[in-house]
Design an enzyme around this catalytic site. Structure first.
Site, PDB file in Angstrom:
ATOM      1  N   ARG A   1       2.556  19.237  12.124  1.00 32.50           N
ATOM      2  CA  ARG A   1       2.004  20.483  11.483  1.00 32.50           C
ATOM      3  C   ARG A   1       2.500  21.803  12.242  1.00 32.50           C
ATOM      4  O   ARG A   1       3.069  21.800  13.470  1.00 32.50           O
ATOM      5  CB  ARG A   1       0.324  20.525  12.026  1.00 32.50           C
ATOM      6  CG  ARG A   1      -0.283  19.157  11.180  1.00 32.50           C
ATOM      7  CD  ARG A   1      -1.765  19.261  11.361  1.00 32.50           C
ATOM      8  NE  ARG A   1      -2.524  18.294  10.652  1.00 32.50           N
ATOM      9  CZ  ARG A   1      -2.513  16.899  10.606  1.00 32.50           C
ATOM     10  NH1 ARG A   1      -1.884  16.410  11.906  1.00 32.50           N
ATOM     11  NH2 ARG A   1      -3.052  16.126   9.789  1.00 32.50           N
TER      12      ARG A   1
ATOM     13  N   HIS B   1       4.390  18.698   7.465  1.00 34.60           N
ATOM     14  CA  HIS B   1       5.548  17.700   7.165  1.00 34.60           C
ATOM     15  C   HIS B   1       6.516  18.558   6.142  1.00 34.60           C
ATOM     16  O   HIS B   1       7.372  17.744   4.981  1.00 34.60           O
ATOM     17  CB  HIS B   1       5.273  16.399   6.327  1.00 34.60           C
ATOM     18  CG  HIS B   1       4.578  15.683   7.468  1.00 34.60           C
ATOM     19  ND1 HIS B   1       5.029  15.370   8.862  1.00 34.60           N
ATOM     20  CD2 HIS B   1       3.626  14.666   7.363  1.00 34.60           C
ATOM     21  CE1 HIS B   1       4.376  14.374   9.535  1.00 34.60           C
ATOM     22  NE2 HIS B   1       3.694  13.843   8.687  1.00 34.60           N
TER      23      HIS B   1
ATOM     24  N   HIS C   1       9.156   8.362   8.264  1.00 33.63           N
ATOM     25  CA  HIS C   1       7.643   8.374   8.197  1.00 33.63           C
ATOM     26  C   HIS C   1       7.471   7.006   7.830  1.00 33.63           C
ATOM     27  O   HIS C   1       6.466   6.738   7.274  1.00 33.63           O
ATOM     28  CB  HIS C   1       7.195   9.481   7.445  1.00 33.63           C
ATOM     29  CG  HIS C   1       5.540   9.705   7.765  1.00 33.63           C
ATOM     30  ND1 HIS C   1       4.586   8.932   7.980  1.00 33.63           N
ATOM     31  CD2 HIS C   1       5.108  10.937   8.235  1.00 33.63           C
ATOM     32  CE1 HIS C   1       3.566   9.520   8.328  1.00 33.63           C
ATOM     33  NE2 HIS C   1       3.733  10.551   8.475  1.00 33.63           N
TER      34      HIS C   1
ATOM     35  N   GLU D   1       6.847   8.592  14.701  1.00 31.16           N
ATOM     36  CA  GLU D   1       7.717   9.644  14.340  1.00 31.16           C
ATOM     37  C   GLU D   1       8.208  10.563  15.500  1.00 31.16           C
ATOM     38  O   GLU D   1       7.964  11.577  15.685  1.00 31.16           O
ATOM     39  CB  GLU D   1       6.495  10.552  13.597  1.00 31.16           C
ATOM     40  CG  GLU D   1       5.839   9.851  12.188  1.00 31.16           C
ATOM     41  CD  GLU D   1       4.674  10.652  12.007  1.00 31.16           C
ATOM     42  OE1 GLU D   1       4.821  11.942  11.590  1.00 31.16           O
ATOM     43  OE2 GLU D   1       3.646   9.970  11.843  1.00 31.16           O
TER      44      GLU D   1
END
Length: 347
Positions: A85, A110, A184, A314
């Protein structure tokens, strides 16, 4: 080892292919050039039984279903321009304010609305005695999603006979721009025969970034010592649920020296005997255990996905990095090259 490809469909009039990378030890990884998505990862268990250990679909249509689109779990994809974010979708560079897509309430998530996970990348295969691999390339124009600069991105996936699946990222730009690339992929080492709460995890991190009320880090850090968040020694993922009903959506800052490449995490499943080791050049990773993943999602062949059925590692730059003082390497400058490397080793 070998690599092959088959037609996988088309998106926006562009041809999409599915590439299959396989080694001599029974490990098979399937990747599509739509979003650079890792659709499948088949790995033997302790008894030699091969099973798929990642969330994904066997058809391109699976990534466009109503349920998947509504849930947006980002299964297996490449994320960019900026992972995680960015608060309010705003940042400033050299006194110039930028507004980028907001697609997660008031925040940017993302890469925005039509980010790198929703693009068709150009693809070339390569193979040698040591590896088989896939080279993906994408050009992101100035103003893409609100971001400045013409960005040229390359990602290389490699598989070797040590069951190491590596991802190498590089990029250049003609204007200063925020950049944080990641993959991801969601893992379940017991091949979705249960949730991942009994998986053991160790993460080499002394602190994590504390999110604000809208789930965005803004600079505060918390040490993990003497808290449930301390995973420097291996323990079950489920231990954290004593304090967090959401499980993990936690950006850990690694203890290793900045810009060094090192092993940072290890996960194991007692049921299957599988182990996953994560090594990276990145400063930290968002460790996520799938609180928001819909229980209605499943592979066409039957594997059931859903809440706490898989985890993500991630590896990336700091979430909201452009707005955090001292966040390392969040802005790519003209004349410089973005470089990043992450390796997932299965055994």
């Amino acid at each position: 080892m070998k690599i092959s490809s088959i037609p996988f469909g088309s998106v926006d009039g562009q041809t999409v292919d599915l590439f299959t990378l396989s080694n001599d030890r029974g490990m098979v990884v399937k990747i599509t050039n739509y979003g650079g998505i890792v659709t499948s990862m088949i790995v033997p268990d302790k008894n030699g039984r091969t099973e798929d250990i990642v969330c994904g679909f066997d058809t391109l249509e699976g990534y466009f279903s109503e349920t998947y689109s509504a849930n947006s779990p980002y299964f297996g994809c490449l994320v960019g321009r900026y992972a995680a974010r960015v608060k309010d979708g705003t940042f400033s560079i050299n006194g110039v304010d930028y507004q980028i897509d907001t697609n997660d309430g008031p925040n940017h998530l993302h890469g925005g609305v039509k980010a790198f996970d929703k693009r068709v990348w150009t693809a070339e295969i390569h193979e040698s005695n040591e590896t088989v691999g896939l080279d993906l390339h994408l050009k992101s124009p100035d103003g893409d999603g609100g971001y400045p600069g013409n960005l040229d991105v390359a990602v290389t996936y490699n598989l070797d006979n040590n069951n190491e699946f590596s991802i190498e990222y590089s990029a250049t730009t003609d204007k200063a721009t925020p950049l944080s690339l990641t993959n991801h992929t969601y893992f379940n080492l017991n091949a979705f025969n249960g949730k991942i709460v009994d998986h053991k995890a160790s993460i080499a991190a002394d602190k994590f970034l504390v999110p604000d009320s809208s789930n965005v880090p803004v600079g505060e850090e918390q040490m993990v010592a003497d808290t449930v968040w301390d995973y420097n020694q291996a323990k079950p993922i489920g231990d954290v649920f004593t304090e967090s009903e959401m499980g993990f959506e936690t950006y850990y800052v690694f203890s290793k020296p900045l810009n060094s490449f090192a092993k940072v995490a290890e996960f194991s499943d007692p049921q299957s005997g599988r182990k996953l080791e994560v090594s990276t050049s990145e400063p930290g990773m968002l460790f996520y255990t799938g609180f928001y993943t819909s229980d209605e999602l499943h592979r066409e062949s039957g594997a059931q996905f859903g809440q706490f059925k898989a985890f993500c590692c991630e590896t990336s730059r700091y979430p909201n990095g452009p707005n955090i003082n001292g966040a390392p390497d969040t802005i790519l400058l003209p004349g410089a090259e973005y470089k990043s490397s992450t390796v997932f080793k299965l055994s």
